[in-house]
Design a protein around this motif. Sequence first.
Motif, PDB file in Angstrom:
ATOM      1  N   TRP A 338       0.691  -1.221  -0.207  1.00 60.66           N
ATOM      2  CA  TRP A 338      -0.052  -0.114  -0.071  1.00 60.66           C
ATOM      3  C   TRP A 338       0.826   1.307   0.098  1.00 60.66           C
ATOM      4  CZ3 TRP A 338      -0.790  -3.673   4.048  1.00 60.66           C
ATOM      5  CH2 TRP A 338      -2.280  -4.565   3.977  1.00 60.66           C
ATOM      6  N   PRO A 339       0.261   2.228  -0.502  1.00 60.13           N
ATOM      7  CA  PRO A 339       1.015   3.471  -0.350  1.00 60.13           C
ATOM      8  C   PRO A 339       0.909   3.921   1.147  1.00 60.13           C
ATOM      9  CG  PRO A 339      -1.150   4.021  -1.289  1.00 60.13           C
ATOM     10  CD  PRO A 339      -0.861   2.373  -1.209  1.00 60.13           C
ATOM     11  N   ALA A 340       1.627   5.018   1.474  1.00 59.13           N
ATOM     12  CA  ALA A 340       1.752   5.438   2.821  1.00 59.13           C
ATOM     13  C   ALA A 340       1.790   6.878   2.952  1.00 59.13           C
ATOM     14  CB  ALA A 340       3.047   4.977   3.729  1.00 59.13           C
ATOM     15  N   VAL A 341       1.318   7.319   4.122  1.00 62.24           N
ATOM     16  CA  VAL A 341       1.033   8.738   4.435  1.00 62.24           C
ATOM     17  C   VAL A 341       1.676   8.777   5.971  1.00 62.24           C
ATOM     18  CG1 VAL A 341      -0.318  10.902   4.913  1.00 62.24           C
ATOM     19  CG2 VAL A 341      -1.098   9.133   3.285  1.00 62.24           C
ATOM     20  N   VAL A 342       2.826   9.813   6.099  1.00 61.82           N
ATOM     21  CA  VAL A 342       3.453   9.923   7.255  1.00 61.82           C
ATOM     22  C   VAL A 342       2.942  11.318   8.045  1.00 61.82           C
ATOM     23  CG1 VAL A 342       5.611  10.166   8.341  1.00 61.82           C
ATOM     24  CG2 VAL A 342       5.445   8.568   6.379  1.00 61.82           C
ATOM     25  N   PHE A 343       2.411  11.190   8.950  1.00 62.89           N
ATOM     26  CA  PHE A 343       2.024  12.365   9.742  1.00 62.89           C
ATOM     27  C   PHE A 343       3.009  12.972  10.740  1.00 62.89           C
ATOM     28  CE2 PHE A 343      -1.848   9.897   8.554  1.00 62.89           C
ATOM     29  CZ  PHE A 343      -2.498  11.064   7.772  1.00 62.89           C
ATOM     30  N   TYR A 366      -6.445  10.545  11.930  1.00 60.74           N
ATOM     31  CA  TYR A 366      -6.065  10.907  10.599  1.00 60.74           C
ATOM     32  C   TYR A 366      -5.309   9.576   9.954  1.00 60.74           C
ATOM     33  CZ  TYR A 366      -6.452  15.920   9.932  1.00 60.74           C
ATOM     34  OH  TYR A 366      -7.027  17.413   9.732  1.00 60.74           O
ATOM     35  N   ALA A 367      -4.471   8.970  10.966  1.00 59.87           N
ATOM     36  CA  ALA A 367      -3.882   7.813  10.270  1.00 59.87           C
ATOM     37  C   ALA A 367      -4.921   6.548   9.823  1.00 59.87           C
ATOM     38  CB  ALA A 367      -2.949   7.388  11.264  1.00 59.87           C
ATOM     39  N   ARG A 368      -6.049   6.471  10.706  1.00 59.66           N
ATOM     40  CA  ARG A 368      -7.149   5.426  10.514  1.00 59.66           C
ATOM     41  C   ARG A 368      -7.874   5.880   9.236  1.00 59.66           C
ATOM     42  NH1 ARG A 368      -9.360   4.552  16.603  1.00 59.66           N
ATOM     43  NH2 ARG A 368      -7.829   3.680  17.410  1.00 59.66           N
ATOM     44  N   LEU A 369      -8.117   7.200   8.948  1.00 59.48           N
ATOM     45  CA  LEU A 369      -8.799   7.754   8.050  1.00 59.48           C
ATOM     46  C   LEU A 369      -8.218   7.576   6.660  1.00 59.48           C
ATOM     47  CD1 LEU A 369     -10.986   9.479   6.560  1.00 59.48           C
ATOM     48  CD2 LEU A 369      -9.774  11.462   7.220  1.00 59.48           C
ATOM     49  N   MET A 370      -6.753   7.471   6.593  1.00 56.75           N
ATOM     50  CA  MET A 370      -6.015   7.067   5.362  1.00 56.75           C
ATOM     51  C   MET A 370      -6.040   5.713   5.289  1.00 56.75           C
ATOM     52  SD  MET A 370      -5.599  10.117   3.999  1.00 56.75           S
ATOM     53  CE  MET A 370      -4.920   9.337   2.679  1.00 56.75           C
ATOM     54  N   ALA A 371      -6.011   4.751   6.363  1.00 53.64           N
ATOM     55  CA  ALA A 371      -5.913   3.599   6.231  1.00 53.64           C
ATOM     56  C   ALA A 371      -7.409   2.938   5.670  1.00 53.64           C
ATOM     57  CB  ALA A 371      -5.879   2.729   7.477  1.00 53.64           C
ATOM     58  N   GLY A 372      -8.419   3.730   5.938  1.00 56.96           N
ATOM     59  CA  GLY A 372      -9.648   3.351   5.525  1.00 56.96           C
ATOM     60  C   GLY A 372      -9.643   3.567   3.868  1.00 56.96           C
ATOM     61  N   LEU A 373      -8.875   4.426   3.284  1.00 56.31           N
ATOM     62  CA  LEU A 373      -8.955   4.807   1.774  1.00 56.31           C
ATOM     63  C   LEU A 373      -8.037   3.683   1.234  1.00 56.31           C
ATOM     64  CD1 LEU A 373      -8.762   8.839   1.826  1.00 56.31           C
ATOM     65  CD2 LEU A 373     -10.364   7.169   0.951  1.00 56.31           C
ATOM     66  N   GLY A 374      -6.877   2.961   2.019  1.00 56.37           N
ATOM     67  CA  GLY A 374      -6.055   2.107   1.380  1.00 56.37           C
ATOM     68  C   GLY A 374      -4.741   2.466   1.412  1.00 56.37           C
ATOM     69  N   ALA A 375      -4.277   3.367   2.310  1.00 56.54           N
ATOM     70  CA  ALA A 375      -3.021   3.716   2.410  1.00 56.54           C
ATOM     71  C   ALA A 375      -2.580   3.433   3.861  1.00 56.54           C
ATOM     72  CB  ALA A 375      -2.602   5.417   2.302  1.00 56.54           C
ATOM     73  N   VAL A 376      -1.356   3.206   4.171  1.00 53.85           N
ATOM     74  CA  VAL A 376      -0.751   2.959   5.603  1.00 53.85           C
ATOM     75  C   VAL A 376      -0.555   4.281   6.300  1.00 53.85           C
ATOM     76  CG1 VAL A 376       1.087   2.063   7.023  1.00 53.85           C
ATOM     77  CG2 VAL A 376       0.478   0.727   4.887  1.00 53.85           C
TER      78      VAL A 376
END
Length: 543
Positions: A338-343, A366-376
């Motif tokens: 998966w892609p990833a978003v680092v906060f 925010y981390a869970r929100l992006m995980a719901g979209l398909g990103a770590v």
Amino acid sequence: MTTFILVAGAHTGGWIWQEVAARLRESGARVCPVTLTGMGADGPAAGPGTDLETHIDDLLRLIDELDAPEVVLVGHCYGIYPVLGAADRRPERIARIVHLDAGMPQHGDQALTLVPDEAVRERLSRRTGADGDDRLIPPPPLEAWQRWGSVAGIPSSALTRLTANAVPQPVGTLTQPLRLTGAVSALPSTGVLCTGNGSSIAMVEGLVALGDPRLRALTEPRVTFFELDTGHWPMLSRADDVAGTLLRAAAGEGHRVTAAVSEQPAHLRPFLLDVPERRRERIGRVDLHFPGDLSDALPEGLPDELQADLPDGLRHGNLPNGLHADLPDGLSEAEGPWPAVVFVHGGPVHPDVRPTPRDWPGFVGYARLMAGLGAVGVTLDHRLHDLADYGRAAEDIAEAVDLVRADPRVDADRVALWFFSAGGLLSADWLAAPPPWLRCVAATYPVLAPMPNWGRVDSRFRPAVALRSTERLPVVLTRVELERAEIAATVEEFLAAAKECDADVEVIDVPRGRHGFETTDHSGQARHAVERAARSVWGHLRG
């Protein structure tokens, strides 16, 4: 009758208080503007051994000579160091200490941190003595005073006079550590914050709310605050207001900061979106929130009766309204990479604050929100514990990104970085030289330039400057309408630079939004702004 002892900042002497002293005298107060050793022709000359203790002794002699029942010590900028040193040794003579746009130095601190030039600070910190030609630091030229603090509000004639009267500062006054016994900590004190220089009561209250133990004393009844809407030299820009504020401070007036123990701190309140919990792994200072739901992490063969007892959302990863359409076709929650978003959180945050930022509901949300979209979704704790720690925090972020990209479950070619509040300065490195795998940078209510009074922050952390060298890296910027003025000014500076260089910046406004709105404002507009920002970041990751 109150007696005021006025102690000026670096490179200046008693002359700088001329107008303030006149107004105070008109009110009936006794006023002693001080020129410390080596700081002007009307004071003692500096010698090779002139240091902070010399300046403390100057004040002790004056306090001992005064026949005054009530002495208010006023320290501006560097002047707070000798003021605290003297008050600590004569606490019984001091009615109040006033920090006039000055910090809160503690035992062992050096005034060297006030010097804006990092190379000079580094050179002086390695010195073992104060001998030789460089025992005096020359004052800044006319055009460089703003590096020592905001010159907002100073008439050009007064700025010219400041330059003409400024004198070299003895090195020892900046490099010798402040020695305190602790007696000064019980004295009444007042902070006069100059908003044009990056300080405000709202900022103090925000830092206190984070639970920083160093700031606990600011909630005591003996401590008051005032704000002046001007730059770092209010005695030159707002003399009447300074005099009036000092008289009110001496009378015990001012705003008091309270620690609302019964109320949950704003940063620990629930996230504004109802996002289901995700499978999380903790590696050192980094947490990874994975797509899918918690059932992915449950042991195989869990009995049906226990499955039925699981809270809603653990088996079904429901997305917030409006985000369903952004899931890629055929996405399986059990697949990767998966892609990833680092906060990246802001600060400074004291190392003893608990819970640490990676466990704050806002970042976890925010981390869970992006995980719901398909990103770590990646949350982390970096070591921005003090304004001097930006370099170390930048290293922590780079290490965290390397760790995330090395994980086989992460698509190393699709990563986004999302910065918050004072963490916004840490975006500068990535904007200046974006790697090919960095798909976008996001920033929410960010600080995008060091405040004028953040002298210890390396000049490399200026996102507006870095933006000019970026190669069209997309930026998603969430701006709140009710931002603190000192922070809003840095955002406007950044947007002006973006317009100049035609940068790819998407601005998402939050009407009536405040700094940290995700845990304090659950309005439809606030939720829409967060969802829109998440969709935008996800779109850049997919592209």
